[in-house]
Design an enzyme around this catalytic site. Structure first.
Site, PDB file in Angstrom:
ATOM      1  N   ASP A  98      90.419  21.472 -14.380  1.00  0.00           N
ATOM      2  CA  ASP A  98      90.988  21.986 -13.136  1.00  0.00           C
ATOM      3  C   ASP A  98      92.045  23.019 -13.496  1.00  0.00           C
ATOM      4  OD1 ASP A  98      92.067  22.456 -10.612  1.00  0.00           O
ATOM      5  OD2 ASP A  98      91.914  20.357  -9.994  1.00  0.00           O
TER       6      ASP A  98
ATOM      7  N   ARG B 141      93.615  24.969 -11.248  1.00  0.00           N
ATOM      8  CA  ARG B 141      94.405  25.348 -10.082  1.00  0.00           C
ATOM      9  C   ARG B 141      95.897  25.051 -10.267  1.00  0.00           C
ATOM     10  NH1 ARG B 141      90.884  22.151  -5.692  1.00  0.00           N
ATOM     11  NH2 ARG B 141      90.966  20.656  -7.420  1.00  0.00           N
TER      12      ARG B 141
ATOM     13  N   THR C 207      93.157  14.322   1.464  1.00  0.00           N
ATOM     14  CA  THR C 207      92.624  14.646   0.146  1.00  0.00           C
ATOM     15  C   THR C 207      91.997  13.417  -0.491  1.00  0.00           C
ATOM     16  OG1 THR C 207      93.154  15.649  -1.999  1.00  0.00           O
ATOM     17  CG2 THR C 207      94.777  14.124  -1.090  1.00  0.00           C
TER      18      THR C 207
END
Length: 363
Positions: A287, A289, A310
Site C-alpha cells: 500500500d 498511499r 472502512t
C-alpha cells in the site's frame, strides 16, 4: 521543491535528470522509456551503469535486501537497455551474468526512486556516472539538475500539502444535497475531492466519513475485478442516510501506484500472482498511499471527529496519527463476485482488511 517538480515532468517525458549528492552524482533515467540521450551514459569501464530497484522488487527476484539497492549492469547498448527495462518489471529473474554483485543504493539512487514514484512510473531507474557529454548538456540547460535531498523528499512533501481550490453544488442520485470541494497537491500533479453531503451544521457527531481511493476501472466502468464502484455508491448512500458527512475521493489509484502500474499489476495477477505479490513484482509495497492530505481536507471542511466507513484498519491508524479522532468504524461492502473473490481474499489475509462478513457469507 521547484527543481524536483520539474524533474518529475522531465522523467515522465522520457528525459534523464542529473542528481547531485554528497556521496556521488548520478544521472537517472526511467527504465520504461528510451532515448538517444541515454547513449551519453555509456562509460568505458564495466559496471558503471546500474539498475536501481526497490526492496519489494529485489525480494520478488530472490535477491533479499534490507533496503533499496543497485545492481551494476554488465551489458551496454540499446538492446541491453531494453532488457534492463524488462528485468525491472517482468516475472522472472535476470540471467546471472547480467549484473554484478548487489550494492547499497547511494543517495542519488534513492532520490531517483522517489522521483519515479512521484511520477507514477515503474519505481526503477537506470543510473550512471556523470560523463563529460552529460555535464556539457547540463551546463547548456537541457539536462535538469536536482539535489538528492530535495528529490528524496519530493514525493512525501508534495503529497502531504494540499490547497483548497474551488467548489460547487453537485447533486448526487443517492445524496441530492451534496457539494464538491476540490483540493490540489503542492506540485499540482494530483487533485482530490471532498464530497460534502448534507449541511455541516446538521451533521451527526461523530461525522460519517469515507476515504475512497479513485478506481477508474471499478468506479466508472463497473469492473468485476474489485468492489470499489459498489463501495463508493454504498458509502454515499450510507452517509446520506446517517444524516450527512464527507466522502473524500482521493487520486490514489491502485493503492497509490497509479493507473498504468495498476494495469501492469492486473497482467501479473492474470499470470497467477495475487494483488500483493503483483505490486511487489513491480517494486511497490502493498500500500503506497498516504493520508496526511486526507486529514487536512477533513479539517478544512470542519471534521475533527469521525465515524469512519472502512474495512481497512490502516486508515484508522493514519487519520489518528494526523489528528483526526476516529470515534467508531462502520463496514462498507460491495458484492462478492467470481472475479473479485481472490482479490478480496488477499486483502483480508495479507493486508488485514476486515472482510470476514462478506467472504464468509458466500463461502
Amino acid at each position: 521543491m521547484h527543481q524536483s517538480e520539474r524533474a518529475v515532468f522531465d522523467l515522465r517525458r522520457g528525459l534523464p535528470v542529473l542528481i547531485r549528492a554528497a556521496d556521488g552524482d548520478r544521472v537517472a533515467y526511467p527504465v520504461e522509456r528510451g532515448s538517444a540521450l541515454l547513449d551519453a551514459l555509456e562509460p568505458a569501464e564495466d559496471a558503471a551503469l546500474a539498475l536501481v530497484l526497490r526492496r519489494p522488487r529485489l525480494a520478488a527476484l530472490g535477491l533479499p535486501a534490507d533496503d533499496d539497492a543497485r545492481l551494476p549492469a554488465r551489458l551496454r547498448g540499446p538492446i541491453a537497455r531494453d532488457r534492463l527495462a524488462a528485468w525491472a518489471t517482468g516475472d522472472g529473474r535476470p540471467a546471472d551474468d547480467a549484473f554484478g554483485p548487489l550494492e547499497p543504493a547511494g543517495s542519488a539512487d534513492r532520490a531517483a526512486l522517489a522521483l519515479m514514484r512521484r511520477a507514477r512510473l515503474i519505481p526503477a531507474a537506470i543510473t550512471g556516472p556523470v560523463t563529460p557529454e552529460l555535464e556539457a548538456l547540463a551546463e547548456r540547460g537541457p539536462l535538469l539538475r536536482v539535489e538528492a535531498t530535495e528529490a528524496a523528499d519530493c514525493a512525501d512533501q508534495a503529497a502531504d500539502r494540499v490547497r483548497r481550490v474551488s467548489e460547487a453544488p453537485v447533486p448526487l442520485a443517492d445524496a441530492p444535497d451534496s457539494r464538491f470541494v476540490l483540493f490540489r497537491e503542492a506540485d499540482g500533479l494530483r487533485e482530490h475531492i471532498a464530497v460534502v453531503i448534507g449541511q455541516p451544521e446538521s451533521w451527526p457527531d461523530p461525522v460519517p466519513v469515507r476515504l475512497h481511493s479513485a478506481c477508474l476501472t471499478g468506479d466508472l466502468f463497473g469492473s468485476l475485478r474489485c468492489d470499489c464502484g459498489e463501495q463508493l455508491r454504498n458509502a454515499v448512500a450510507t452517509i446520506a442516510r446517517l444524516g450527512g458527512g464527507v466522502l473524500l475521493y482521493l487520486d490514489q489509484e491502485g493503492r497509490g501506484i497509479g493507473l498504468a502500474n495498476k494495469l501492469r499489476a492486473y497482467t501479473l495477477q492474470d499470470a497467477g500472482h495475487d494483488t500483493v505479490d503483483a505490486d511487489g513484482l513491480l517494486g511497490f509495497h502493498h500500500d503506497e498511499r498516504r493520508f496526511a492530505s486526507a486529514a487536512s481536507m477533513l479539517e478544512s471542511v470542519g471534521v475533527k471527529r469521525c465515524r469512519l466507513l472502512t474495512n481497512n484498519p490502516s486508515k484508522i491508524e493514519a487519520l489518528t496519527a494526523h489528528g483526526i479522532e476516529v470515534h467508531a468504524r462502520e463496514a462498507v461492502y460491495g458484492r462478492l463476485t467470481e472475479q473479485n473473490r481472490r482479490y478480496l481474499s488477499a486483502k483480508a489475509e495479507r493486508s488485514g482488511h476486515l472482510l470476514d462478513d462478506v467472504l464468509d457469507a458466500e463461502s
